[in-house]
Scaffold this motif. Sequence first.
Motif, PDB file in Angstrom:
ATOM      1  N   UNK A  92      87.556  35.350  30.432  1.00  0.00           N
ATOM      2  CA  UNK A  92      87.338  34.172  31.267  1.00  0.00           C
ATOM      3  C   UNK A  92      86.871  34.576  32.650  1.00  0.00           C
ATOM      4  N   UNK A  93      86.045  33.759  33.248  1.00  0.00           N
ATOM      5  CA  UNK A  93      85.449  34.077  34.545  1.00  0.00           C
ATOM      6  C   UNK A  93      85.432  32.840  35.424  1.00  0.00           C
ATOM      7  N   UNK A  94      85.919  32.989  36.630  1.00  0.00           N
ATOM      8  CA  UNK A  94      85.993  31.872  37.565  1.00  0.00           C
ATOM      9  C   UNK A  94      85.550  32.316  38.948  1.00  0.00           C
ATOM     10  N   UNK A  95      85.043  31.364  39.697  1.00  0.00           N
ATOM     11  CA  UNK A  95      84.738  31.608  41.103  1.00  0.00           C
ATOM     12  C   UNK A  95      85.707  30.797  41.935  1.00  0.00           C
ATOM     13  N   UNK A  96      86.341  31.443  42.883  1.00  0.00           N
ATOM     14  CA  UNK A  96      87.210  30.706  43.793  1.00  0.00           C
ATOM     15  C   UNK A  96      86.500  30.610  45.131  1.00  0.00           C
ATOM     16  N   UNK A  97      86.507  29.438  45.693  1.00  0.00           N
ATOM     17  CA  UNK A  97      85.787  29.171  46.936  1.00  0.00           C
ATOM     18  C   UNK A  97      86.675  29.541  48.115  1.00  0.00           C
ATOM     19  N   UNK A  98      86.347  30.657  48.774  1.00  0.00           N
ATOM     20  CA  UNK A  98      87.121  31.138  49.917  1.00  0.00           C
ATOM     21  C   UNK A  98      86.338  31.008  51.216  1.00  0.00           C
ATOM     22  N   UNK A  99      85.387  30.093  51.261  1.00  0.00           N
ATOM     23  CA  UNK A  99      84.586  29.934  52.472  1.00  0.00           C
ATOM     24  C   UNK A  99      85.451  29.645  53.692  1.00  0.00           C
ATOM     25  N   UNK A 100      86.411  28.754  53.526  1.00  0.00           N
ATOM     26  CA  UNK A 100      87.269  28.404  54.667  1.00  0.00           C
ATOM     27  C   UNK A 100      88.086  29.598  55.120  1.00  0.00           C
ATOM     28  N   UNK A 101      88.709  30.279  54.148  1.00  0.00           N
ATOM     29  CA  UNK A 101      89.517  31.453  54.499  1.00  0.00           C
ATOM     30  C   UNK A 101      88.651  32.573  55.074  1.00  0.00           C
ATOM     31  N   UNK A 102      87.413  32.683  54.540  1.00  0.00           N
ATOM     32  CA  UNK A 102      86.541  33.749  55.010  1.00  0.00           C
ATOM     33  C   UNK A 102      86.093  33.527  56.446  1.00  0.00           C
ATOM     34  N   UNK A 103      86.194  32.284  56.910  1.00  0.00           N
ATOM     35  CA  UNK A 103      85.901  32.019  58.309  1.00  0.00           C
ATOM     36  C   UNK A 103      86.776  32.839  59.243  1.00  0.00           C
ATOM     37  N   UNK A 104      87.991  33.150  58.786  1.00  0.00           N
ATOM     38  CA  UNK A 104      88.892  33.989  59.586  1.00  0.00           C
ATOM     39  C   UNK A 104      88.311  35.383  59.773  1.00  0.00           C
ATOM     40  N   UNK A 105      87.684  35.914  58.716  1.00  0.00           N
ATOM     41  CA  UNK A 105      87.058  37.233  58.794  1.00  0.00           C
ATOM     42  C   UNK A 105      85.905  37.204  59.795  1.00  0.00           C
ATOM     43  N   UNK A 106      85.086  36.170  59.718  1.00  0.00           N
ATOM     44  CA  UNK A 106      83.930  36.075  60.614  1.00  0.00           C
ATOM     45  C   UNK A 106      84.358  35.850  62.061  1.00  0.00           C
ATOM     46  N   UNK A 107      85.432  35.089  62.259  1.00  0.00           N
ATOM     47  CA  UNK A 107      85.953  34.891  63.626  1.00  0.00           C
ATOM     48  C   UNK A 107      86.452  36.210  64.209  1.00  0.00           C
ATOM     49  N   UNK A 108      87.167  36.970  63.382  1.00  0.00           N
ATOM     50  CA  UNK A 108      87.654  38.282  63.810  1.00  0.00           C
ATOM     51  C   UNK A 108      86.491  39.198  64.163  1.00  0.00           C
ATOM     52  N   UNK A 109      85.485  39.247  63.300  1.00  0.00           N
ATOM     53  CA  UNK A 109      84.311  40.088  63.503  1.00  0.00           C
ATOM     54  C   UNK A 109      83.633  39.754  64.834  1.00  0.00           C
ATOM     55  N   UNK A 110      83.437  38.482  65.088  1.00  0.00           N
ATOM     56  CA  UNK A 110      82.771  38.029  66.318  1.00  0.00           C
ATOM     57  C   UNK A 110      83.601  38.347  67.546  1.00  0.00           C
ATOM     58  N   UNK A 111      84.888  38.039  67.478  1.00  0.00           N
ATOM     59  CA  UNK A 111      85.764  38.249  68.640  1.00  0.00           C
ATOM     60  C   UNK A 111      85.859  39.721  69.014  1.00  0.00           C
ATOM     61  N   UNK A 112      85.894  40.600  68.035  1.00  0.00           N
ATOM     62  CA  UNK A 112      85.994  42.027  68.327  1.00  0.00           C
ATOM     63  C   UNK A 112      84.751  42.532  69.052  1.00  0.00           C
ATOM     64  N   UNK A 113      83.568  42.142  68.593  1.00  0.00           N
ATOM     65  CA  UNK A 113      82.354  42.585  69.270  1.00  0.00           C
ATOM     66  C   UNK A 113      82.282  42.054  70.689  1.00  0.00           C
TER      67      UNK A 113
END
Length: 377
Positions: A92-113
Amino acid sequence: MARVVLAMSGGVDSSVAAHLLTEAGHQVIGVFMRHGEQSPAVCATLSGSEGTEQARSGGQQLPVMRLDHKQGCCTAADAEDARRVADRLSIPFYAIDLNEEFGRIMDYFTAEYVRGRTPNPCVQCNNWLKFGKLFDYADSVGAEFVATGHYARLVRRGGEVALVRGIDDGKDQSYVLFGIERKYLERMMLPVGEFLKPDIRELAAKVGMNVAEKKDSQEICFVTSGRYDEFVKRRREGSSTPGEFVTTAGEVVGTHEGIEGFTVGQRKGLGVALGARKFVVRIEADTNRVVLGDRDELGRRELTAAECNWLTDVPVDHSVRGLAQIRYNASAAPAEFTRLADGRLSVMFDEPQFAVAPGQAVVCFERDRVLGGGWIE
């Protein structure tokens, strides 16, 4: 045998991991984590297709997005590759939508730079998503384990599970796994860590996988342009970080458009000609100054790190001899490190290390075993 949730990226490593797990008799559920920069038009079109499908393997109702067609976003081809492998293996194969959670990664990336630091979003993705959210998902479907295609190994030493380097020195990824929670070690599987990369490709070809010769991903998945500074500027619209280039002697030698375009140790693409090779020695976020110097001015024997994570018991205020690694593509170097009472980590290297970048991880090893690490200050 066990029920295992496997993170499938569409690459050869996680695809072969799926094969190895099924061959061992495990009940595998393939999961693709949907994230990254996407076309708003495509995402709007797809939003109506989100629904709930019953997992063939267990009967739980799982929120998923079917990947029966290309999504049209930056990860569509990878998702399709992963789906084909799952179909071939009849899992079985599924995609889970983590766009909202992944926003945390992008916020961290931006803030660090913007702070003049050099982030490592792949490590944080492992900490927060692959070995964070995926364990929540595994619990929801009654799976005992979470597996990935990382080149590292899990072995039992001294009555506990230890994270150790993969046997392929050139592909070892134990460094990027230092930040996972210790409690998860007992529930992790890393099937490809026992193999060399060429053997993984050979095995993929032998079983007829179309990803056998697929190139490894080299870029950060959400920076689709490959330009980190452009991504940061878009995400921090309205903020500005231009400033001056100065030498370590304090001489102003030019200007730059933003500190997010630089990292400690950088030599190429500085945008200023000084008649001799210069490196970014330091970034001063309070003044937006980028400090340039000679290579020997990059050497550091000492560092401290914060927000530490330990995967075994390491005594506080007691010096330990071992190896320490300051970035993913660096070699671990002999050092003495101390877990401090305030939660930080102090590292003293035997020899100077070059381009020690604040914001990157320093990871401590006992021979091939990951003890833990933290984020360089």
